[in-house]
Design a protein around this motif. Structure first.
Motif, PDB file in Angstrom:
ATOM      1  N   VAL A  40       8.822 -16.122  15.991  1.00  0.00           N
ATOM      2  CA  VAL A  40       9.925 -15.166  15.842  1.00  0.00           C
ATOM      3  C   VAL A  40      11.046 -15.756  14.998  1.00  0.00           C
ATOM      4  N   LYS A  41      11.334 -17.041  15.196  1.00  0.00           N
ATOM      5  CA  LYS A  41      12.435 -17.702  14.497  1.00  0.00           C
ATOM      6  C   LYS A  41      12.287 -17.619  12.976  1.00  0.00           C
ATOM      7  N   TYR A  42      11.055 -17.798  12.480  1.00  0.00           N
ATOM      8  CA  TYR A  42      10.862 -17.907  11.033  1.00  0.00           C
ATOM      9  C   TYR A  42      10.477 -16.595  10.349  1.00  0.00           C
ATOM     10  N   LEU A  43      10.373 -15.525  11.115  1.00  0.00           N
ATOM     11  CA  LEU A  43       9.950 -14.260  10.512  1.00  0.00           C
ATOM     12  C   LEU A  43      10.911 -13.775   9.428  1.00  0.00           C
ATOM     13  N   GLY A  44      12.206 -13.898   9.692  1.00  0.00           N
ATOM     14  CA  GLY A  44      13.181 -13.456   8.709  1.00  0.00           C
ATOM     15  C   GLY A  44      13.045 -14.213   7.400  1.00  0.00           C
ATOM     16  N   ALA A  45      12.860 -15.540   7.500  1.00  0.00           N
ATOM     17  CA  ALA A  45      12.712 -16.350   6.291  1.00  0.00           C
ATOM     18  C   ALA A  45      11.461 -15.966   5.515  1.00  0.00           C
ATOM     19  N   PHE A  46      10.438 -15.513   6.233  1.00  0.00           N
ATOM     20  CA  PHE A  46       9.206 -15.061   5.592  1.00  0.00           C
ATOM     21  C   PHE A  46       9.318 -13.634   5.058  1.00  0.00           C
ATOM     22  N   GLY A  47      10.459 -12.994   5.292  1.00  0.00           N
ATOM     23  CA  GLY A  47      10.676 -11.669   4.716  1.00  0.00           C
ATOM     24  C   GLY A  47      10.222 -10.499   5.559  1.00  0.00           C
ATOM     25  N   VAL A  48      10.048 -10.708   6.861  1.00  0.00           N
ATOM     26  CA  VAL A  48       9.621  -9.620   7.738  1.00  0.00           C
ATOM     27  C   VAL A  48      10.836  -9.051   8.467  1.00  0.00           C
ATOM     28  N   PRO A  49      11.199  -7.797   8.221  1.00  0.00           N
ATOM     29  CA  PRO A  49      12.359  -7.206   8.905  1.00  0.00           C
ATOM     30  C   PRO A  49      12.111  -7.093  10.411  1.00  0.00           C
ATOM     31  N   GLU A  50      13.170  -7.221  11.180  1.00  0.00           N
ATOM     32  CA  GLU A  50      13.064  -7.171  12.643  1.00  0.00           C
ATOM     33  C   GLU A  50      12.451  -5.871  13.143  1.00  0.00           C
ATOM     34  N   ASP A  51      12.739  -4.751  12.457  1.00  0.00           N
ATOM     35  CA  ASP A  51      12.238  -3.475  12.962  1.00  0.00           C
ATOM     36  C   ASP A  51      10.746  -3.251  12.671  1.00  0.00           C
ATOM     37  N   HIS A  52      10.120  -4.197  11.961  1.00  0.00           N
ATOM     38  CA  HIS A  52       8.684  -4.081  11.706  1.00  0.00           C
ATOM     39  C   HIS A  52       7.876  -5.053  12.568  1.00  0.00           C
ATOM     40  N   PHE A  53       8.559  -5.688  13.512  1.00  0.00           N
ATOM     41  CA  PHE A  53       7.915  -6.741  14.298  1.00  0.00           C
ATOM     42  C   PHE A  53       8.394  -6.650  15.739  1.00  0.00           C
ATOM     43  N   ALA A  54       7.469  -6.714  16.690  1.00  0.00           N
ATOM     44  CA  ALA A  54       7.868  -6.605  18.097  1.00  0.00           C
ATOM     45  C   ALA A  54       7.027  -7.521  18.969  1.00  0.00           C
ATOM     46  N   VAL A  55       7.704  -8.292  19.819  1.00  0.00           N
ATOM     47  CA  VAL A  55       6.998  -9.052  20.845  1.00  0.00           C
ATOM     48  C   VAL A  55       6.528  -8.057  21.900  1.00  0.00           C
ATOM     49  N   ASP A  56       5.224  -8.033  22.150  1.00  0.00           N
ATOM     50  CA  ASP A  56       4.631  -7.068  23.078  1.00  0.00           C
ATOM     51  C   ASP A  56       3.698  -7.816  24.021  1.00  0.00           C
ATOM     52  N   LEU A  86       0.818  -1.215   0.000  1.00  0.00           N
ATOM     53  CA  LEU A  86       0.000   0.000   0.000  1.00  0.00           C
ATOM     54  C   LEU A  86       0.852   1.265   0.000  1.00  0.00           C
ATOM     55  N   GLY A  87       2.134   1.103   0.352  1.00  0.00           N
ATOM     56  CA  GLY A  87       3.022   2.265   0.391  1.00  0.00           C
ATOM     57  C   GLY A  87       3.409   2.687   1.791  1.00  0.00           C
ATOM     58  N   LEU A  88       3.017   1.916   2.798  1.00  0.00           N
ATOM     59  CA  LEU A  88       3.353   2.238   4.184  1.00  0.00           C
ATOM     60  C   LEU A  88       4.667   1.569   4.590  1.00  0.00           C
ATOM     61  N   GLU A  89       5.478   2.289   5.333  1.00  0.00           N
ATOM     62  CA  GLU A  89       6.725   1.747   5.876  1.00  0.00           C
ATOM     63  C   GLU A  89       6.788   1.903   7.385  1.00  0.00           C
ATOM     64  N   ARG A  90       6.160   2.958   7.890  1.00  0.00           N
ATOM     65  CA  ARG A  90       6.230   3.270   9.321  1.00  0.00           C
ATOM     66  C   ARG A  90       5.093   2.570  10.067  1.00  0.00           C
ATOM     67  N   PHE A  91       5.199   1.260  10.187  1.00  0.00           N
ATOM     68  CA  PHE A  91       4.222   0.489  10.948  1.00  0.00           C
ATOM     69  C   PHE A  91       4.939  -0.628  11.679  1.00  0.00           C
ATOM     70  N   ARG A  92       4.290  -1.175  12.687  1.00  0.00           N
ATOM     71  CA  ARG A  92       4.896  -2.282  13.440  1.00  0.00           C
ATOM     72  C   ARG A  92       3.828  -3.312  13.776  1.00  0.00           C
ATOM     73  N   ILE A  93       4.188  -4.570  13.574  1.00  0.00           N
ATOM     74  CA  ILE A  93       3.310  -5.688  13.910  1.00  0.00           C
ATOM     75  C   ILE A  93       3.663  -6.145  15.321  1.00  0.00           C
ATOM     76  N   ARG A  94       2.737  -5.994  16.239  1.00  0.00           N
ATOM     77  CA  ARG A  94       2.974  -6.390  17.634  1.00  0.00           C
ATOM     78  C   ARG A  94       2.356  -7.773  17.872  1.00  0.00           C
ATOM     79  N   VAL A  95       3.137  -8.650  18.481  1.00  0.00           N
ATOM     80  CA  VAL A  95       2.738 -10.057  18.618  1.00  0.00           C
ATOM     81  C   VAL A  95       2.904 -10.532  20.048  1.00  0.00           C
TER      82      VAL A  95
END
Length: 452
Positions: free
Chosen positions: A256-272, A154-163
């Motif tokens: 968390v282990k497989y996020l990188g392989a799925f193409g999700v950068p660490e800075d877009h994902f946070a354990v919360d 969609l064109g968004l970069e400044r977001f975070r997926i909290r898990v």
């Protein structure tokens, strides 16, 4: 005859053509992304039997549902896309292949108080993966990748997926002997960002009989911060005290282990550890996605793992994992914040074909050739003056106008005017559809959202 005043009901969004084109572009990207991950489209009826829709409902849902009778039938409008999915899977169980992966983008209806950014009729965009008896944890690791690809598309970069994982929360509160109060505690903790830790502690102690020592331990637990690896390492300190907690920690570690392989950068994902989601529904991994520059908006995509989707319709055990995007609300917020990309064309056609001769056949043939080549072409034949025709082209925002006069027809060319630059050139009739297709494609490059 008395005229009825034209009006749109409160809580129902009605867009003008330009905004509708922008909305359709956003919706199309969601659908394209979901299909890329192997989700099949599904459409369920807007109207269902009230008995079916309200099988697991109660409280606020029954108050908000649009319910009516038609003859002897007790009917209701769907209030989400999950309950109809549950009915669908139960009804067609023997005809489906599992895991069943579906996406649905459709309108739902809730009779709640309409207010800014909240609607009574709105689009939801859902994906779910349903298992037959069991569902592998890797599916829960893939969901953040779908979220990431959707929002970047969609064109968004400044977001975070909290898990988080509900088993971790349930196990932790069981360690403290607070299982019965866990729902109240989670609802209170959810207010942490709004009211602060001191007020959260006061509510826990005064309203829910949590001891001050346990309240401090709860605040310390949900306050664990750092990189994903650091949070998981801190949680390891609680391992061995509760089996449910340990299982949840293993599941969260796998995600968390497989996020990188799925193409999700660490800075877009946070354990919360503050994320809990639906207290009576989700049982494992839970997700919330927030726009970092607009925290006031809240979650723009949420969901999680559940153990039994269709328990009210079948004895089959059908676990699943899914997410939902409130598309109408998201679009409203993006529009309000001025984040929609105004440079992208919103015209209903790529070219407006204006016949300049009494014989319309050449213009009709040219419009047909354009459509055959994949160019959106509109033929304008209204008996109006030239200025009115050009005003129409301006108002609709069409990027190109094609003129076919006597000279053009005789010489086998068409005059094409770029409405943005005002430049006009003659192109061979046979080459003109390709010329338009190339330039229209270039103008459509770019994402529908532009972050400030």
């Amino acid at each position: 005859m008395q005229k009825v005043k034209a009006r749109t009901l409160s809580g129902f969004m009605e867009l003008l053509p330009r905004q509708q084109q922008q909305f359709e572009r956003v919706k199309s990207i969601l659908a394209d992304t979901y299909r890329r991950y192997g989700f099949t489209p599904l459409d369920t009826p807007v109207i269902e039997s009230s008995e079916v829709l309200l099988a697991k409902a109660g409280g606020e849902t029954e108050k908000q549902i649009y319910r009516f009778t038609k003859g002897d039938s007790d009917l209701a409008l769907r209030f989400d896309l999950t309950v109809p999915l549950a009915k669908y899977v139960a009804l067609h169980y023997n005809e489906l292949s599992f895991p069943f992966r579906r996406y649905q983008i459709g309108k739902v209806y809730r009779g709640e108080r309409a207010q800014r950014g909240r609607f009574r009729e709105f689009y939801q965009a859902d994906i779910d993966i349903i298992g037959d008896g069991r569902l592998d944890i890797i599916n829960e690791a893939e969901i953040p990748a779908v979220i990431y690809r959707t929002f970047t598309g969609l064109g968004l970069e400044r977001f975070r997926i909290r898990v988080n994982n509900r088993k971790i929360l349930n196990g932790f509160y069981a360690m403290l002997g607070l299982t019965e109060q866990s729902g109240d505690i989670m609802r209170t903790v959810d207010k942490l960002d709004k009211i602060g830790p001191e007020k959260v502690k006061a509510i826990l102690v005064d309203d829910f009989a949590v001891s001050p020592a346990n309240a401090d331990e709860i605040l310390a637990f949900i306050g664990i911060r750092g990189g994903n690896g650091e949070v998981l390492a801190a949680l390891e300190g609680y391992r061995g005290r509760n089996g449910t907690f340990d299982q949840g920690l293993d599941e969260l570690g796998t995600v968390v282990k497989y996020l990188g392989a799925f193409g999700v950068p660490e800075d877009h994902f946070a354990v919360d550890l503050t994320i809990a989601r639906g207290l009576d529904y989700y049982t494992g991994t839970v997700y919330e996605t927030v726009l970092l520059d607009h925290p006031e908006v809240g979650s723009v995509c949420s969901g999680g793992r559940y153990d039994n989707l269709a328990e009210y319709y079948t004895d089959k055990q059908l676990p699943g994992v899914g997410i939902s995007i409130g598309l109408t609300r998201l679009f409203y917020v993006l529009q309000e914040q001025g984040m929609l990309n105004e440079d992208l064309p919103t015209a209903p056609a790529d070219v407006l074909v204006l016949p300049m001769t009494d014989d319309l056949a050449p213009a009709i043939s040219f419009a047909t050739a354009c459509r055959d080549a994949g160019v959106r072409a509109q033929l304008y034949t209204e008996p109006k003056k030239f200025k009115a025709k050009m005003n129409y082209a301006d108002k609709t925002g069409v990027p190109f106008v094609a003129f076919l006069g006597e000279d053009e027809v005789q010489n086998g060319v068409v005059s094409l005017k770029d409405m943005a630059s005002g430049q006009q050139e003659k192109v061979a009739l046979a080459a003109a559809p390709g010329w338009l297709l190339e330039r229209s494609a270039a103008r459509n490059q770019g994402a529908p959202i532009r972050e400030k």
